[in-house]
Structure formats: structure tokens, C-alpha cells
Design a protein around this motif. Sequence first.
Motif, PDB file in Angstrom:
ATOM      1  N   LYS A 235      -0.453   8.126  22.818  1.00  0.00           N
ATOM      2  CA  LYS A 235      -0.420   7.475  21.392  1.00  0.00           C
ATOM      3  C   LYS A 235       0.653   6.442  21.500  1.00  0.00           C
ATOM      4  CE  LYS A 235      -0.404  11.817  19.447  1.00  0.00           C
ATOM      5  NZ  LYS A 235      -0.486  12.707  18.459  1.00  0.00           N
ATOM      6  N   HIS A 236       1.707   6.787  21.779  1.00  0.00           N
ATOM      7  CA  HIS A 236       2.963   5.853  21.596  1.00  0.00           C
ATOM      8  C   HIS A 236       2.422   4.607  22.113  1.00  0.00           C
ATOM      9  CE1 HIS A 236       5.579   8.547  19.404  1.00  0.00           C
ATOM     10  NE2 HIS A 236       5.546   9.468  20.313  1.00  0.00           N
ATOM     11  N   ALA A 237       2.106   4.842  23.541  1.00  0.00           N
ATOM     12  CA  ALA A 237       1.682   3.491  24.142  1.00  0.00           C
ATOM     13  C   ALA A 237       0.730   2.736  23.625  1.00  0.00           C
ATOM     14  CB  ALA A 237       1.195   3.720  25.658  1.00  0.00           C
ATOM     15  N   VAL A 238      -0.381   3.323  22.878  1.00  0.00           N
ATOM     16  CA  VAL A 238      -1.687   2.448  22.252  1.00  0.00           C
ATOM     17  C   VAL A 238      -0.858   1.883  21.195  1.00  0.00           C
ATOM     18  CG1 VAL A 238      -3.569   2.878  20.964  1.00  0.00           C
ATOM     19  CG2 VAL A 238      -3.347   4.158  23.023  1.00  0.00           C
ATOM     20  N   ALA A 239       0.059   2.684  20.215  1.00  0.00           N
ATOM     21  CA  ALA A 239       0.569   2.048  19.088  1.00  0.00           C
ATOM     22  C   ALA A 239       1.490   0.930  19.297  1.00  0.00           C
ATOM     23  CB  ALA A 239       1.571   3.190  18.346  1.00  0.00           C
ATOM     24  N   ALA A 240       1.951   0.797  20.605  1.00  0.00           N
ATOM     25  CA  ALA A 240       2.857  -0.295  20.943  1.00  0.00           C
ATOM     26  C   ALA A 240       2.121  -1.410  21.497  1.00  0.00           C
ATOM     27  CB  ALA A 240       3.827   0.275  22.168  1.00  0.00           C
ATOM     28  N   GLY A 241       0.695  -1.231  21.562  1.00  0.00           N
ATOM     29  CA  GLY A 241      -0.147  -2.522  21.869  1.00  0.00           C
ATOM     30  C   GLY A 241      -0.323  -2.668  23.377  1.00  0.00           C
ATOM     31  N   LEU A 242      -0.158  -1.414  24.283  1.00  0.00           N
ATOM     32  CA  LEU A 242      -0.210  -1.635  25.764  1.00  0.00           C
ATOM     33  C   LEU A 242      -1.774  -1.398  25.909  1.00  0.00           C
ATOM     34  CD1 LEU A 242       1.796  -1.801  28.123  1.00  0.00           C
ATOM     35  CD2 LEU A 242       1.854   0.645  28.290  1.00  0.00           C
ATOM     36  N   GLY A 243      -2.585  -1.025  25.189  1.00  0.00           N
ATOM     37  CA  GLY A 243      -3.891  -0.805  25.769  1.00  0.00           C
ATOM     38  C   GLY A 243      -4.703  -0.044  24.679  1.00  0.00           C
ATOM     39  N   LEU A 244      -5.906   0.043  25.217  1.00  0.00           N
ATOM     40  CA  LEU A 244      -6.726   1.196  24.551  1.00  0.00           C
ATOM     41  C   LEU A 244      -6.830   2.459  25.127  1.00  0.00           C
ATOM     42  CD1 LEU A 244      -9.997  -1.146  23.532  1.00  0.00           C
ATOM     43  CD2 LEU A 244      -7.887  -0.859  22.416  1.00  0.00           C
ATOM     44  N   ALA A 245      -7.276   3.593  24.509  1.00  0.00           N
ATOM     45  CA  ALA A 245      -7.353   5.009  25.238  1.00  0.00           C
ATOM     46  C   ALA A 245      -8.340   5.849  24.774  1.00  0.00           C
ATOM     47  CB  ALA A 245      -6.017   5.676  25.250  1.00  0.00           C
ATOM     48  N   VAL A 246      -8.846   6.747  25.228  1.00  0.00           N
ATOM     49  CA  VAL A 246      -9.717   8.006  24.865  1.00  0.00           C
ATOM     50  C   VAL A 246      -9.093   9.209  24.666  1.00  0.00           C
ATOM     51  CG1 VAL A 246     -11.678   9.072  25.234  1.00  0.00           C
ATOM     52  CG2 VAL A 246     -11.745   6.635  25.839  1.00  0.00           C
ATOM     53  N   LEU A 247      -8.958   9.509  23.515  1.00  0.00           N
ATOM     54  CA  LEU A 247      -8.205  10.867  23.180  1.00  0.00           C
ATOM     55  C   LEU A 247      -9.216  11.856  22.587  1.00  0.00           C
ATOM     56  CD1 LEU A 247      -4.392  10.323  22.089  1.00  0.00           C
ATOM     57  CD2 LEU A 247      -5.634  11.101  24.675  1.00  0.00           C
TER      58      LEU A 247
END
Length: 319
Positions: A235-247
Motif C-alpha cells: 500500500k505504501h509503495a502504491v501510494a508513493a507511485g511506484l506501481g499498481l498492485a492487486v490486494l
Amino acid sequence: MNKIRPPRVTFHQLRTLEAVVRLGSITRAAGELHLTQPTVSAQIHELQSALDTALVEPAGRGIRPTEAARLLQETALDMFARWQRFEEDLQALHGLERGLLRIAGVTTTEYFIARWLRRYTDSHPGIEIELAVDNRDAVVRRLRQDETELAVMMMPPDNLPLQRVPLMRNPLVLIGPAGHPWAGARRVPRKSLDGQPMLMREAGSGTRLATEAYLRTHGLTPALRATLGSNEAIKHAVAAGLGLAVLSRHALAEDPAQDGVAVLPVAGFPIERRWLLVWRSDRRLSLAARRFVEHVQDHPPDADAASAGKGRAGDDRAG
């Protein structure tokens, strides 16, 4: 009928032998059992004398259990299991609700499993809970090594004989940073995922296995940018704009913006899965575990989620 002879050894000696064989070390066995090394060595020596059989042999600077020791370990485990069944049957005979519930859950279950256990302990206050929350591979290992009786997971292994009870929906949603261009769209074509930077959980994670299966099925090839070991790190990495993710939707706040992310309306999402309660079909469950299985069957978690409103497990039309 042949008269049954009592064993020439004690439970304490058998417990010590089992730890030595399992851990492969007198030192580690002494530490686990809170005994001194000389005490452990003496108990092994007494067992060898009683059975007139070598149970350990030198191996470098340590010891190695013999084949006879491994056979005795298996016998000891059978005896311990039978004694546990006797204690549970005795408790049931007297109408007592005491015992230990050993249960494990994969990491995403940390967002809800405590609520299930609280409702269970409200009904069975004499039961002690031993809960382990870990990644999927570790939970599977616990089931294989009889370190837990019950497990809550999304994708159980196929190489273990398991009983399964479906519990609750587990929608897997695609997320991006809050303010992502797709967040305001009505529907984004599935093929838009091609080439997109993607963040994944560790290899063996149930969420990752489900995501990879989905991508393979639809011939999609996003770019793997990073592998992270927890939902919070994702979640932190996605919020920082590092990429998309499935959770799992359970891992997000009721309003995903509170986590700094947005659920993206890409076609085919959410990927619909279910949480399962599983246990070894070749093992007898303890009384405490049987009561828990009955409890979740009588009080389905999905019904609780529906009565509570949308919450973490709620539907996401945008997902």
C-alpha cells in the motif's frame, strides 16, 4: 488375547527424545524443553538402556538420530495424540469447555480474524487461543508439520489431504495511487494493464498466485517492478507511485483514499475468491478445534460482514 505390557519408558523421556529427533540437537532440545544438556543426555541414555538400542550417534561435532530413534519418535507422537484425545473426551464427558485452539492465518487475515476469534471465545471462554499469522508458505508448513490444526487461507495446497469450509468473500482489487488517471474512469479495458509497472507480494503468496493466474489466463504482461513482503508495504509503495498492485479488499480501509490509494475500475476486477477454513483430513481435530468449526458454520462470517455494512469486505462497484 495377549496381555498388554506397560512401556519401560516415561512420557518425560519420550518428550525429550521427540525434541532431540525433531531438532537434531541435544542443545536445541534442552533449550526448547528448559532442561540442562546433561539432563537431556541422561534421559536419552536411560532410553537407550531400557530399549537396548542406540538412539543417537556422533555426527561431526553433534549427533544424528538413528533409524530406531525416528521410529520411536513416530510412536511417541502417536501416544501423545492418543493422550490428548483422552483429555478432550474427558472434558466433553464432564461438559467442560477447556483446551487449546491452534489456528493459523495468512497475512491478510490479520485484518479480520481477531473478530472471529473474539466471538468464539465469548461463547467458549475456557478455550486458550494460539494464533499464528504468517505468509502462505509458512502456514502450509505449519499444517504439514502438525504445528497448527486449523488454517484460514485463500489458496490451500493440493498436496495435502484437507477438509475445506468456505467462509467469506475475498475480492481481489486492482489499486493505484490516489489521483491515478484511471480512478475517475467508468471502465478501463483489461488490455491497458499490458506494460504497466506492477508490484507483487512474495512468491508463494495466495494473492500473487491468484494474480499471476488471472494475468496468464488473459494473456496480460505487466512489468514487475518490485516484490514486497506485506500488504502494508504494498500500500505504501502504491501510494508513493511506484506501481499498481492487486490486494484483497480486506486489506484496505473502507475509504481506500485513507491508505493513499484508489481502486481502479479495470475490466475483470475484482477477482472473486473466498476465504477457506482448512484442516488435515487425516488428523482428528481437538475438541476446541471442532467447536470452532461448528461456530463458524453456525455464524457464517459473510453474514456478519453484510450486517456491518460495507466495511473492509464490502462491495466496490469501481473494483
